[in-house]
Structure formats: C-alpha cells, structure tokens
Design a protein around this motif. Structure first.
Motif, short mmCIF file in Angstrom:
data_model
loop_
_atom_site.label_atom_id
_atom_site.label_comp_id
_atom_site.label_asym_id
_atom_site.label_seq_id
_atom_site.Cartn_x
_atom_site.Cartn_y
_atom_site.Cartn_z
N ALA A 281 39.65 44.53 45.56
CA ALA A 281 39.22 43.99 43.93
C ALA A 281 39.08 42.12 45.05
CB ALA A 281 40.44 42.96 44.13
N GLU A 282 39.40 42.85 46.11
CA GLU A 282 39.50 41.82 47.53
C GLU A 282 38.41 41.91 48.79
OE1 GLU A 282 40.86 38.73 47.01
OE2 GLU A 282 41.48 39.03 45.18
N LEU A 314 37.18 54.98 36.12
CA LEU A 314 37.30 53.36 37.36
C LEU A 314 37.40 51.93 36.74
CD1 LEU A 314 36.97 53.34 40.43
CD2 LEU A 314 34.52 52.94 39.69
N ALA A 315 36.42 51.65 36.02
CA ALA A 315 37.00 50.78 35.47
C ALA A 315 37.91 50.66 34.27
CB ALA A 315 35.16 49.96 34.05
N CYS A 316 38.33 51.01 33.69
CA CYS A 316 40.20 50.61 33.31
C CYS A 316 41.17 50.45 34.29
CB CYS A 316 40.09 51.66 32.33
SG CYS A 316 39.27 52.18 30.21
N ASN A 317 40.31 51.46 35.40
CA ASN A 317 41.24 51.63 36.40
C ASN A 317 41.65 50.14 37.16
OD1 ASN A 317 42.60 53.84 35.80
ND2 ASN A 317 41.94 55.62 37.15
N LEU A 318 40.29 50.52 36.91
CA LEU A 318 39.93 48.92 37.63
C LEU A 318 41.61 47.84 37.08
CD1 LEU A 318 36.69 47.32 37.90
CD2 LEU A 318 37.96 48.76 39.88
N PHE A 319 42.08 48.10 36.29
CA PHE A 319 43.13 47.11 35.72
C PHE A 319 44.68 47.46 35.95
CE2 PHE A 319 39.41 46.37 32.37
CZ PHE A 319 39.67 44.68 32.38
N THR A 320 44.35 48.63 37.21
CA THR A 320 46.36 48.54 37.63
C THR A 320 46.41 47.28 38.72
OG1 THR A 320 44.77 50.00 39.30
CG2 THR A 320 45.79 51.42 37.44
N SER A 321 45.56 46.53 39.28
CA SER A 321 45.88 45.60 40.03
C SER A 321 46.19 44.24 39.27
CB SER A 321 45.05 45.30 41.28
OG SER A 321 45.09 44.09 42.14
N PRO A 322 46.80 43.20 39.22
CA PRO A 322 46.29 41.94 38.80
C PRO A 322 45.85 41.23 39.23
CG PRO A 322 48.70 41.97 39.95
CD PRO A 322 47.81 43.17 40.12
N GLN A 327 40.22 38.78 39.04
CA GLN A 327 38.48 38.98 39.37
C GLN A 327 37.76 39.32 37.60
OE1 GLN A 327 36.88 38.61 41.89
NE2 GLN A 327 38.72 38.18 43.83
N ILE A 328 37.99 39.71 36.95
CA ILE A 328 37.33 40.60 35.83
C ILE A 328 37.51 38.92 35.05
CG2 ILE A 328 37.31 41.80 33.85
CD1 ILE A 328 38.81 43.92 35.68
N LEU A 329 38.22 38.53 35.33
CA LEU A 329 38.28 36.95 34.37
C LEU A 329 38.20 35.63 35.03
CD1 LEU A 329 41.64 38.14 32.44
CD2 LEU A 329 39.47 38.38 31.65
N HIS A 330 37.70 36.15 35.73
CA HIS A 330 37.11 34.61 36.77
C HIS A 330 35.57 34.32 36.54
CE1 HIS A 330 35.91 31.67 39.47
NE2 HIS A 330 37.35 32.29 40.66
N LYS A 333 32.63 34.46 38.52
CA LYS A 333 32.10 36.06 38.96
C LYS A 333 31.16 37.07 38.13
CE LYS A 333 35.20 36.11 42.90
NZ LYS A 333 34.87 36.39 43.89
N ALA A 334 30.54 38.05 37.85
CA ALA A 334 29.58 38.31 36.80
C ALA A 334 30.53 39.69 36.84
CB ALA A 334 28.34 38.77 37.58
N ILE A 335 31.42 40.48 37.02
CA ILE A 335 31.71 42.10 36.47
C ILE A 335 32.28 41.95 34.99
CG2 ILE A 335 34.49 41.31 37.40
CD1 ILE A 335 34.45 44.03 38.28
N ALA A 336 32.93 41.38 34.01
CA ALA A 336 32.88 40.73 32.79
C ALA A 336 31.52 41.07 32.05
CB ALA A 336 34.17 39.43 32.47
N THR A 337 30.99 39.99 32.61
CA THR A 337 29.23 40.93 31.32
C THR A 337 28.84 41.88 32.22
OG1 THR A 337 28.83 38.50 32.09
CG2 THR A 337 27.00 40.10 31.66
#
Length: 459
Positions: A281-282, A314-322, A327-330, A333-337
């Motif tokens: 994430a960082e 893999l994308a679902c497992n990104l949500f294991t870390s706050p 980052q997804i909800l920022h 950031k472009a990742i949500a799109t």
C-alpha cells in the motif's frame, strides 16, 4: 524521519566471552534490536512496546545503525503497527523462533524497504545448529525471559499522541446525507468485513509453471514465506518485499501470458497477510505493483480466465490492510477506478461463474468500504460516478445471474451502495431508471430475505 536500529547485547558481554566454551562457536552477542524514529523506540518483548529512545531496561545500545529515511505519515505507521500487534503478541514471544529481531525486520521493511542485518536475524539458527545449542535451548529461553519480556517503567512510555501506538481508527461522525453514523445497518447488511481469498494451492506445482522464472530468488522467497505462514504466521518473517515488487514490475509481465497467473497467485497468497498488503500500500511513488497487475488485466484484449480470476482474488486481498483500503478510497488515487473497471468487465464473463462470483465479492468489498467510510468519517469515499458504474453493473447482472453465491454478493454490494444513499443522488436515480426494485424483488434461490431487504432500500 530518520530511522535507526538500536542493537543491544542481552548478555552484556557474557556471550562473547563464554560462547565458545558452552556452544563451540564464537558469537559476539545475544542481540536485541529496536527501531527508533521521532525520538521513540519501538520493540517486541511483552507484545509490541514503546519507550522514549534509549530508556529501556537494556541500558545503552552496543551499536546504532542508520537504516534510512521514511516519508510515511505517522498515522499510516501507527496503523501498520496495529497489524503487527496481531502477530507479535506477548504469548507468541520465542527467543529463538519469534523474537524482537523478527519484529524489527518486519517493521523496517515497511518503513524503509529493507530488513535489518542478516548476522542479527540468522543468529538463532547458528546457535541451534550446534549440538549444545539444541540441548541448552530450553534453559537459555527460560533464563532470558525475564529480560526479554520485562515491562517498561510507566514514566518512560510515550503517550499515543506522541507516537506511542494505540488505535488510529477515526471516531464515528455524521454521514453526509444526514443519517447518524450510530444508526445500525439493517440486519442482513450488518457485516461489512471484506471478503478475501487465502487458500494456498500446491506451491511446488504453481512455481513449476513459471518457466524461466521458477528459480527467481524473489519469487522463491515469496514461496518460502507463504509456506511458513501457512504453518504459523508468527514464524514467517517477511521476505524482501521491495525485491518482490521489482520482480513483478520488471519480469513477471514478460512471461508467456498463459503462465503469468502463477506468479500473480503467489502474490495473492502472500497478500492475505496485512504486513504484506500494508507494505505494498505504501510502495514508493511510481512502483505500485498491484496497480500494474490490475492495469495489465484491464488492458489485455483477450485475458486468460485464470489470470483474470487470480487478479480479482489479489484485488480482494488488498482489503486485508486498512492502509490499502485507505489508498483505494483516496480521492486522488486511481486504483478505485481500476478496480471498478475490473469488476464491470469481469461481471460480463458469461462462460466462467467463478469469475463472476469473485468480481461480485470485489464489488461488495468496494461498496462496503465506502459504507464504512460514510459511518466513520462522514463522507462517501468512492466518487459518485464510480458508485453509479458499480450499481449499474450489479443491477444489470442480477437479472440474469443463476449462481447463488454471485447473487448474494451482488445483492450485498448493491445494498451497501443504495442503503442511506442521498434521495436526490445519482445512484438512486439510476436504480429507479433501471427498475432495480422489480429486478431485486424477483430474486429467489435462497436469497429471498436479502433481496427483500435490498428492495426496501429502493422504495
């Protein structure tokens, strides 16, 4: 902030003077390490502990090693520290297998992208490789426990406000549409915990599919980590995640397209660990590994089913870390799109129900994270256009979906999007235009109760 490694000798010189006599090998110290930045010392003993730098009961460090500089915000560092506390508990401490040096190695990997020196982390194995080391292990561990797990005097412990740890979860606020954040979600939408994919496949067979990369050091270290974590997460030190990221950035996508899924699945297995997802994430700017892999699938004209499926997992497992959820909800950031694009294209896969199920749960993760943001921070984190795109895709497939698990995930995702949505907003306008209530109300096959609840939100 500059990060330093404080290195202590738990024996205060005795190991150097007496190790050859008792073990048959020369060791310079029984190492205890801590990371120090911003005037605070972080270490593992009786759980994850903090104190003002140099104020532990271990005295003065025998060595101070500069580790580099971190530009991470303190809020993110403390959130990552919370994930480490789940693994580094007081009960899990083991002088030889799960100790302070494992903790500092993991924490340093996150802060500066590299671990602590090998001669420190490899010392327990050196000792246990000797006959007397094995024989004396219980006595050494018991004898050192009062030292390694001693508490820090209260006067030396910084407050949470000064970087001493503690929860960084925001307190509930009022949501943007006027509904109070304390209002409980309806019973069938009560659990917004993300869906993740942690099942580990036969790793030897998976790695064998990698062809020319089957012997790649970074991927093999990832395999070893997964194997160790599958036995006990506490005994699975992190591999060099920066090297892993570089391998995916520079090599994996040059593999034949039909075998790329094997490498992505390795990363998916590792990403279930919040230490790993938190690290990625960082990542340094311009080196976002997950973004690159998601872009790759989104851009492939004819993506193989197995590659698409493991990328969704893999994308679902990104949500294991706050940290990754943040980052997804920022908004910048472009990742949500990219994730919304991955969902919408994958929901249309008529030939592979497993893909539709996974995409539906990814849609749920996005919608539920947005819902939690509403309750916790008083704002919808996903842009309204992203919510509309998700809702449109879910409504469209609900009318024809015949897989019960996919239907459940789609109903939950849609439910979190429309529950509490502004009455004059685009999401409910879209739902009305598509007659979503009629579509949802017609759903049966074991999802009648959930469908009835979601239909109520559409009234």
């Amino acid at each position: 902030m500059d990060v330093q490694l404080y290195v202590y000798d738990l024996t205060h010189g005795m190991a150097k003077n007496m190790s050859r006599q008792f073990l048959g090998i020369q060791i310079d110290a029984v190492y205890h390490t801590a990371l120090v930045f911003n005037g605070i010392e972080y270490f593992f003993g009786s759980g994850v502990q903090t104190c003002y730098a140099g104020r532990t009961h271990h005295g003065r460090p025998m060595e101070v090693i500069p580790m580099g500089t971190t530009h991470l915000p303190m809020e993110d560092i403390l959130e990552y520290l919370e994930s480490l506390k789940q693994i580094y508990t007081p009960e899990s401490y083991d002088l030889f297998a799960h100790n302070c040096n494992n903790f500092t190695n993991d924490f340093a990997m996150f802060l500066v992208g590299k671990g602590i020196p090998d001669h420190i982390t490899s010392l327990p194995k050196r000792v246990l490789d000797t006959p007397f080391g094995q024989m004396l292990k219980p006595q050494i561990d018991a004898g050192m426990r009062s030292v390694t797990q001693a508490s820090v005097p209260a006067r030396n412990v910084p407050s949470a406000a000064n970087g001493g740890g503690g929860s960084s979860i925001s307190q509930p606020k009022s949501v943007a549409n006027g509904k109070p954040a304390t209002q409980a979600a309806p019973i069938l939408l009560g659990n917004s915990k993300p869906v993740t994919y942690g099942k580990v496949p036969p790793l030897e067979k998976l790695v064998a599919k990698l062809g020319e990369m089957r012997d790649d050091a970074a991927l093999l270290s990832l395999k070893t980590f997964i194997q160790q974590r599958n036995v006990d997460p506490r005994e699975a030190p992190l591999p060099d995640l920066e090297a892993v990221g570089q391998a995916f950035q520079s090599k994996v996508l040059t593999l034949p397209v039909e075998v790329r899924f094997a490498a992505v699945d390795l990363l998916r297995c590792a990403m279930i660990d919040p230490r790993v997802s938190g690290f990625f994430a960082e990542e340094k700017a311009g080196s976002q590994t997950a973004d690159t892999l998601i872009d790759h699938v989104n851009e492939l004209a004819d993506c193989p089913h197995n590659l698409r499926l493991v990328t969704i997992h893999l994308a679902c497992n990104l949500f294991t870390s706050p940290l990754y959820t943040k980052q997804i909800l920022h908004p910048e950031k472009a990742i949500a799109t990219k994730l919304v694009q991955l969902v919408t294209s994958s929901l249309l896969d008529a030939s592979h129900p497993t893909t539709r199920v996974a995409a539906s749960w990814l849609a749920f993760n996005l919608a539920a994270a947005n819902h939690r943001s509403c309750r916790g921070e008083g704002r919808e984190a996903l842009a309204e256009g992203q919510q509309v795109e998700l809702a449109a895709s879910l409504i469209e497939v609900l009318g024809s979906e015949d897989n019960g698990e996919a239907v459940k995930a789609q109903l939950l995702g849609l439910g979190y999007l429309v529950y509490g949505a502004p009455r004059d907003g685009e999401v409910l306008d879209l739902a009305k235009a598509l007659d979503a209530k009629a579509t949802v109300s017609a759903i049966g096959k074991g999802n009648e109760a959930l469908a009835k609840e979601v239909a109520g939100f559409l009234s």
